[in-house]
Design an enzyme around this catalytic site. Structure first.
Site, PDB file in Angstrom:
ATOM      1  N   ARG A  88       9.023   1.700   3.239  1.00  0.00           N
ATOM      2  CA  ARG A  88      10.160   1.191   2.470  1.00  0.00           C
ATOM      3  C   ARG A  88      11.175   2.315   2.229  1.00  0.00           C
ATOM      4  NH1 ARG A  88       8.454  -2.409  -2.669  1.00  0.00           N
ATOM      5  NH2 ARG A  88       7.525  -3.660  -1.017  1.00  0.00           N
ATOM      6  N   CYS A  97      -5.651   5.827   3.664  1.00  0.00           N
ATOM      7  CA  CYS A  97      -4.404   6.381   3.132  1.00  0.00           C
ATOM      8  C   CYS A  97      -4.654   6.875   1.707  1.00  0.00           C
ATOM      9  CB  CYS A  97      -3.286   5.350   3.179  1.00  0.00           C
ATOM     10  SG  CYS A  97      -3.598   3.856   2.221  1.00  0.00           S
ATOM     11  N   CYS A 101       0.846  -1.191   0.000  1.00  0.00           N
ATOM     12  CA  CYS A 101       0.000   0.000   0.000  1.00  0.00           C
ATOM     13  C   CYS A 101       0.889   1.251   0.000  1.00  0.00           C
ATOM     14  CB  CYS A 101      -0.914  -0.014   1.217  1.00  0.00           C
ATOM     15  SG  CYS A 101      -0.032   0.140   2.786  1.00  0.00           S
ATOM     16  N   CYS A 140       3.070   1.370   2.990  1.00  0.00           N
ATOM     17  CA  CYS A 140       4.147   0.368   2.849  1.00  0.00           C
ATOM     18  C   CYS A 140       5.301   0.943   2.036  1.00  0.00           C
ATOM     19  CB  CYS A 140       3.637  -0.889   2.153  1.00  0.00           C
ATOM     20  SG  CYS A 140       2.382  -1.810   3.045  1.00  0.00           S
TER      21      CYS A 140
END
Length: 176
Positions: free
Chosen positions: A48, A104, A41, A44
């Site tokens: 990262r 989000c 997502c 995510c």
């Protein structure tokens, strides 16, 4: 302990160990995405990026650990770990307490001068939903594991920064 942390911050070994852990986590994320077919997502992808910040800080620190360049690495490390904690906390709250009003973004927003999602789409394109629970291990979701990891990075970073005024002992690790 602070003298030991100062000594470690002036050697390549600790910086390379941190780079190895961050790289291992990045490769694990890519394994989840491309082999296990989990969809990352937006949060995510931002998490990262924070992990890439930790990796970059570790590589900068490993280049010249005895020079002032290590202070630049520490600042990047602190910032990346802090942002990682913020992002993973927000992601954890979205998964634990899903709401149709708290979601989000639909797309990752990178600066125009750094469109990572266009340069390396295999790594930086988001296709999943932040509130969807796709994977758990020992009862914890992936953002919860990352929250613990980023907290550990942040605590160690703060301790290393605090240790800088303390002079490292002039002996090797075997006490000769």
């Amino acid at each position: 302990m602070l003298r030991f942390l100062n000594q470690c911050s002036q050697g390549r070994g600790a910086w390379l160990l941190m780079a190895f852990t961050a790289l291992a986590l990045e490769l694990t994320a890519l394994w989840f995405q491309h082999v296990m077919l989990l969809k990352p997502c937006v949060l995510c992808i931002y998490e990262r990026c924070a992990l890439f910040g930790v990796l970059g800080a570790a590589l900068i620190g490993a280049i010249a650990p005895k020079t002032p360049l290590r202070y630049v690495a520490m600042v990047i490390w602190l910032y990346s770990a802090f942002r990682g904690v913020q992002l993973t906390y927000e992601h954890t709250m979205l998964q634990l307490y899903p709401s149709p009003f708290a979601t989000c973004d639909f797309m990752v927003r990178f600066p125009e001068w750094l469109p990572l999602d266009k340069w390396v789409p295999q790594v930086f394109v988001a296709s999943g939903d932040c509130a969807e629970r796709q994977w758990d291990f020992l009862g914890l979701e992936m953002p919860q594991w990352l929250l613990g990891i980023f907290i550990a990075y942040l605590i160690v970073a703060v301790l290393v920064v605090i240790s800088q005024p303390f002079k490292a002992k002039k002996r090797d690790l075997f006490g000769r």
